[in-house]
Design a protein around this motif. Structure first.
Motif, PDB file in Angstrom:
ATOM      1  N   VAL A  70       0.864  -1.177   0.000  1.00 30.20           N
ATOM      2  CA  VAL A  70       0.000   0.000   0.000  1.00 30.20           C
ATOM      3  C   VAL A  70       0.899   1.225   0.000  1.00 30.20           C
ATOM      4  O   VAL A  70       2.038   1.169   0.472  1.00 30.20           O
ATOM      5  N   TYR A  71       0.390   2.333  -0.539  1.00 33.19           N
ATOM      6  CA  TYR A  71       1.155   3.581  -0.461  1.00 33.19           C
ATOM      7  C   TYR A  71       0.205   4.760  -0.380  1.00 33.19           C
ATOM      8  O   TYR A  71      -0.630   4.964  -1.264  1.00 33.19           O
ATOM      9  N   PRO A  72       0.306   5.565   0.670  1.00 36.75           N
ATOM     10  CA  PRO A  72      -0.507   6.777   0.800  1.00 36.75           C
ATOM     11  C   PRO A  72       0.262   7.959   0.190  1.00 36.75           C
ATOM     12  O   PRO A  72       1.230   8.441   0.774  1.00 36.75           O
ATOM     13  N   SER A  73      -0.158   8.408  -0.952  1.00 36.56           N
ATOM     14  CA  SER A  73       0.534   9.489  -1.644  1.00 36.56           C
ATOM     15  C   SER A  73       0.358  10.823  -0.912  1.00 36.56           C
ATOM     16  O   SER A  73      -0.680  11.090  -0.312  1.00 36.56           O
ATOM     17  N   ALA A  74       1.386  11.661  -0.994  1.00 30.95           N
ATOM     18  CA  ALA A  74       1.333  13.013  -0.448  1.00 30.95           C
ATOM     19  C   ALA A  74       1.530  14.042  -1.555  1.00 30.95           C
ATOM     20  O   ALA A  74       1.906  15.183  -1.270  1.00 30.95           O
ATOM     21  N   ARG A  75       1.269  13.665  -2.798  1.00 30.27           N
ATOM     22  CA  ARG A  75       1.427  14.612  -3.903  1.00 30.27           C
ATOM     23  C   ARG A  75       0.478  15.785  -3.700  1.00 30.27           C
ATOM     24  O   ARG A  75      -0.707  15.608  -3.452  1.00 30.27           O
ATOM     25  N   GLY A  76       1.023  16.985  -3.781  1.00 34.63           N
ATOM     26  CA  GLY A  76       0.267  18.191  -3.505  1.00 34.63           C
ATOM     27  C   GLY A  76       0.557  18.779  -2.135  1.00 34.63           C
ATOM     28  O   GLY A  76       0.274  19.949  -1.873  1.00 34.63           O
ATOM     29  N   GLN A  77       1.153  17.966  -1.256  1.00 42.52           N
ATOM     30  CA  GLN A  77       1.443  18.408   0.106  1.00 42.52           C
ATOM     31  C   GLN A  77       2.940  18.652   0.313  1.00 42.52           C
ATOM     32  O   GLN A  77       3.418  18.715   1.441  1.00 42.52           O
ATOM     33  N   GLU A  78       3.679  18.785  -0.787  1.00 41.43           N
ATOM     34  CA  GLU A  78       5.132  18.923  -0.694  1.00 41.43           C
ATOM     35  C   GLU A  78       5.566  20.132   0.128  1.00 41.43           C
ATOM     36  O   GLU A  78       6.544  20.067   0.876  1.00 41.43           O
ATOM     37  N   ALA A  79       4.858  21.249  -0.022  1.00 39.52           N
ATOM     38  CA  ALA A  79       5.262  22.465   0.686  1.00 39.52           C
ATOM     39  C   ALA A  79       5.156  22.280   2.197  1.00 39.52           C
ATOM     40  O   ALA A  79       6.035  22.717   2.955  1.00 39.52           O
ATOM     41  N   ALA A  80       4.092  21.651   2.652  1.00 44.22           N
ATOM     42  CA  ALA A  80       3.899  21.424   4.083  1.00 44.22           C
ATOM     43  C   ALA A  80       4.946  20.456   4.626  1.00 44.22           C
ATOM     44  O   ALA A  80       5.493  20.659   5.725  1.00 44.22           O
ATOM     45  N   GLU A  81       5.234  19.414   3.873  1.00 45.01           N
ATOM     46  CA  GLU A  81       6.176  18.389   4.340  1.00 45.01           C
ATOM     47  C   GLU A  81       7.617  18.892   4.310  1.00 45.01           C
ATOM     48  O   GLU A  81       8.326  18.842   5.306  1.00 45.01           O
ATOM     49  N   ILE A  82       8.057  19.363   3.161  1.00 44.37           N
ATOM     50  CA  ILE A  82       9.446  19.795   3.016  1.00 44.37           C
ATOM     51  C   ILE A  82       9.675  21.110   3.764  1.00 44.37           C
ATOM     52  O   ILE A  82      10.711  21.306   4.398  1.00 44.37           O
ATOM     53  N   GLY A  83       8.703  22.020   3.692  1.00 51.37           N
ATOM     54  CA  GLY A  83       8.848  23.292   4.383  1.00 51.37           C
ATOM     55  C   GLY A  83       9.047  23.132   5.873  1.00 51.37           C
ATOM     56  O   GLY A  83       9.854  23.847   6.491  1.00 51.37           O
ATOM     57  N   SER A  84       8.337  22.192   6.462  1.00 54.10           N
ATOM     58  CA  SER A  84       8.462  21.977   7.904  1.00 54.10           C
ATOM     59  C   SER A  84       9.748  21.240   8.260  1.00 54.10           C
ATOM     60  O   SER A  84      10.421  21.581   9.239  1.00 54.10           O
ATOM     61  N   ILE A  85      10.109  20.241   7.464  1.00 46.37           N
ATOM     62  CA  ILE A  85      11.297  19.441   7.771  1.00 46.37           C
ATOM     63  C   ILE A  85      12.562  20.281   7.727  1.00 46.37           C
ATOM     64  O   ILE A  85      13.440  20.172   8.595  1.00 46.37           O
ATOM     65  N   LEU A  86      12.665  21.146   6.729  1.00 47.66           N
ATOM     66  CA  LEU A  86      13.879  21.951   6.597  1.00 47.66           C
ATOM     67  C   LEU A  86      13.959  23.055   7.645  1.00 47.66           C
ATOM     68  O   LEU A  86      14.977  23.740   7.757  1.00 47.66           O
ATOM     69  N   ALA A  87      12.897  23.246   8.414  1.00 48.79           N
ATOM     70  CA  ALA A  87      12.916  24.226   9.503  1.00 48.79           C
ATOM     71  C   ALA A  87      13.439  23.623  10.801  1.00 48.79           C
ATOM     72  O   ALA A  87      13.664  24.350  11.777  1.00 48.79           O
ATOM     73  N   LEU A  88      13.624  22.312  10.821  1.00 48.88           N
ATOM     74  CA  LEU A  88      14.110  21.648  12.028  1.00 48.88           C
ATOM     75  C   LEU A  88      15.619  21.795  12.171  1.00 48.88           C
ATOM     76  O   LEU A  88      16.348  21.914  11.193  1.00 48.88           O
ATOM     77  N   ARG A  89      16.075  21.735  13.407  1.00 49.23           N
ATOM     78  CA  ARG A  89      17.500  21.710  13.703  1.00 49.23           C
ATOM     79  C   ARG A  89      17.958  20.257  13.751  1.00 49.23           C
ATOM     80  O   ARG A  89      17.134  19.346  13.890  1.00 49.23           O
ATOM     81  N   PRO A  90      19.258  19.983  13.644  1.00 47.21           N
ATOM     82  CA  PRO A  90      19.732  18.588  13.645  1.00 47.21           C
ATOM     83  C   PRO A  90      19.290  17.786  14.859  1.00 47.21           C
ATOM     84  O   PRO A  90      19.006  16.592  14.765  1.00 47.21           O
ATOM     85  N   GLN A  91      19.226  18.429  16.041  1.00 44.35           N
ATOM     86  CA  GLN A  91      18.904  17.701  17.266  1.00 44.35           C
ATOM     87  C   GLN A  91      17.412  17.501  17.485  1.00 44.35           C
ATOM     88  O   GLN A  91      16.998  16.790  18.402  1.00 44.35           O
ATOM     89  N   ASP A  92      16.580  18.110  16.656  1.00 45.05           N
ATOM     90  CA  ASP A  92      15.131  17.978  16.817  1.00 45.05           C
ATOM     91  C   ASP A  92      14.638  16.634  16.296  1.00 45.05           C
ATOM     92  O   ASP A  92      15.318  15.963  15.517  1.00 45.05           O
ATOM     93  N   TRP A  93      13.426  16.272  16.720  1.00 43.74           N
ATOM     94  CA  TRP A  93      12.861  14.973  16.344  1.00 43.74           C
ATOM     95  C   TRP A  93      11.583  15.155  15.532  1.00 43.74           C
ATOM     96  O   TRP A  93      10.787  16.063  15.795  1.00 43.74           O
ATOM     97  N   LEU A  94      11.405  14.255  14.582  1.00 37.95           N
ATOM     98  CA  LEU A  94      10.197  14.216  13.753  1.00 37.95           C
ATOM     99  C   LEU A  94       9.344  13.018  14.160  1.00 37.95           C
ATOM    100  O   LEU A  94       9.856  11.906  14.299  1.00 37.95           O
ATOM    101  N   PHE A  95       8.038  13.254  14.316  1.00 40.26           N
ATOM    102  CA  PHE A  95       7.077  12.187  14.612  1.00 40.26           C
ATOM    103  C   PHE A  95       6.063  12.152  13.465  1.00 40.26           C
ATOM    104  O   PHE A  95       5.078  12.892  13.470  1.00 40.26           O
ATOM    105  N   PRO A  96       6.309  11.305  12.468  1.00 33.82           N
ATOM    106  CA  PRO A  96       5.505  11.319  11.240  1.00 33.82           C
ATOM    107  C   PRO A  96       4.350  10.329  11.253  1.00 33.82           C
ATOM    108  O   PRO A  96       4.262   9.440  12.112  1.00 33.82           O
TER     109      PRO A  96
END
Length: 366
Positions: A70-96
């Protein structure tokens, strides 16, 4: 309520309209509440979105070829996903969540390891500590509590760590989200909640989930600042999340962000979106494409030329080809792994079950 209390409460309210920095046609739209990211950051955002979309389309193709369950596509949500990830610092954690595969890849996790879960080989195919990425969450909203607990524990230990938790609009209807928001605010935990409001919880539209003016308003009741942002504007998402991360790191507590975006594909490959939404609606959102708007903005300012665009596209294709090649190799699985990682010291019952399976497996192979 006193005047001071009313003033303090008003600080928690989101704006009436989503914050933005770049319009759908690539025109700048300065906002006094946000600082436009630097040119090199915008170019990184663009590169990340192009690679993220190519990863997403490749994963969709692999599903059709039977390489993924199965695969849940995120096409169209790139700005929300990439925009938020690149705002993190190296020591921060992501809970996806399960839909945030491109975000996990953007954080530095091997794309094949990311897709291991969706192939059905392992629950989590990567080491969470290598890139500070928790396992992708399939049950709605359980990752919200994980993020709050982790962030609170980090603060108690004196660590400078912020948790970014990604959820969809449907997850805001779950009790776990209520508990997470409440505890985060009470503890002033360093957590950023990013709700990717893509319009539907599978087939349930937003208006059937809440009567609130927007999901961002939910933060007010918990006593935390809430932000409503254009989820297809990578520059704005990055700026908003960066502010929230800085606020959390400074000990000022959590922030709830609603990023208004759209899921261009069906919920998963097992879903038929034509049963609950019109094609005209999809076409309307296509005109708000997050990649096209940032491309236009960068091109108009001389930050993106034809050669750079070709390099970005070529790199994305190379990554997709490598993913395709590696995913087309059959995985050799060891049945003993079903028991190997359940307990540090296997119980007597578990050892017996493992022995029985090993015996049956040996007979089948004979």
């Amino acid at each position: 309520m006193t005047t001071t209390e009313r003033t303090a409460a008003s600080c928690f309210l989101p704006s009436d309209e989503p914050l933005g920095l770049v319009t759908a046609d690539g025109t700048p739209a300065p906002d006094p509440a946000l600082a436009m990211p630097a040119g090199d950051v915008l170019l990184r955002l663009y590169r990340g979105m192009v690679s993220g979309r190519r990863f997403d389309t490749q994963a969709t193709a692999l599903t059709k070829q039977g390489r993924l369950a199965v695969y849940p596509s995120a096409r169209g949500q790139e700005a929300a996903e990439i925009g938020s990830i690149l705002a993190l610092r190296p020591q921060d954690w992501l809970f996806p969540t399960y839909r945030d595969s491109m975000a996990v890849v953007a954080r530095g996790v091997d794309p094949v390891e990311v897709l291991t879960l969706l192939r059905g080989d392992w629950h989590c195919g990567y080491d969470p500590y290598r890139a500070n990425v928790a396992p992708q969450c399939t049950p709605l909203a359980t990752n919200t509590l994980h993020a709050v607990g982790f962030a609170h524990a980090a603060r108690v230990k004196g660590e400078d760590t912020v948790s970014l938790v990604l959820v969809g609009d449907g997850a805001t209807s779950e009790g776990d989200t209520h508990e997470a928001l409440n505890f985060a605010a009470v503890w002033k935990a360093p957590v950023v909640f990013l709700v990717q409001n893509n319009g539907y919880a599978i087939s349930v539209p937003l208006e059937k989930q809440t009567a609130a003016p927007s999901l961002a308003y939910k933060g007010v009741g918990y006593g935390m600042p809430s932000v409503l942002v254009d989820g297809n504007d990578a520059a704005a998402v990055h700026a908003v999340v960066e502010q929230a991360v800085a606020r959390a790191a400074a000990g000022e507590g959590p922030t709830l962000i609603e990023a208004v975006t759209y899921r261009m594909e069906s919920h998963t490959n097992a879903d038929d979106a034509t049963r609950y939404r019109e094609e005209t609606e999809v076409e309307q959102w296509l005109t708000r494409d997050p990649i096209s708007r940032l491309k236009q903005y960068l091109t108009d300012r001389g930050l993106l030329d034809d050669q750079t665009q070709q390099e970005i596209d070529a790199r994305a294709e190379e990554e997709a080809a490598a993913l395709r090649e590696r995913m087309n190799v059959d995985t050799e699985l060891d049945p003993a792994d079903l028991f190997r990682h359940v307990y540090a010291e296997p119980t007597a019952a578990l050892r017996q079950q493992a022995a029985e399976l090993a015996h049956e497996y040996t007979e089948d192979q004979a």
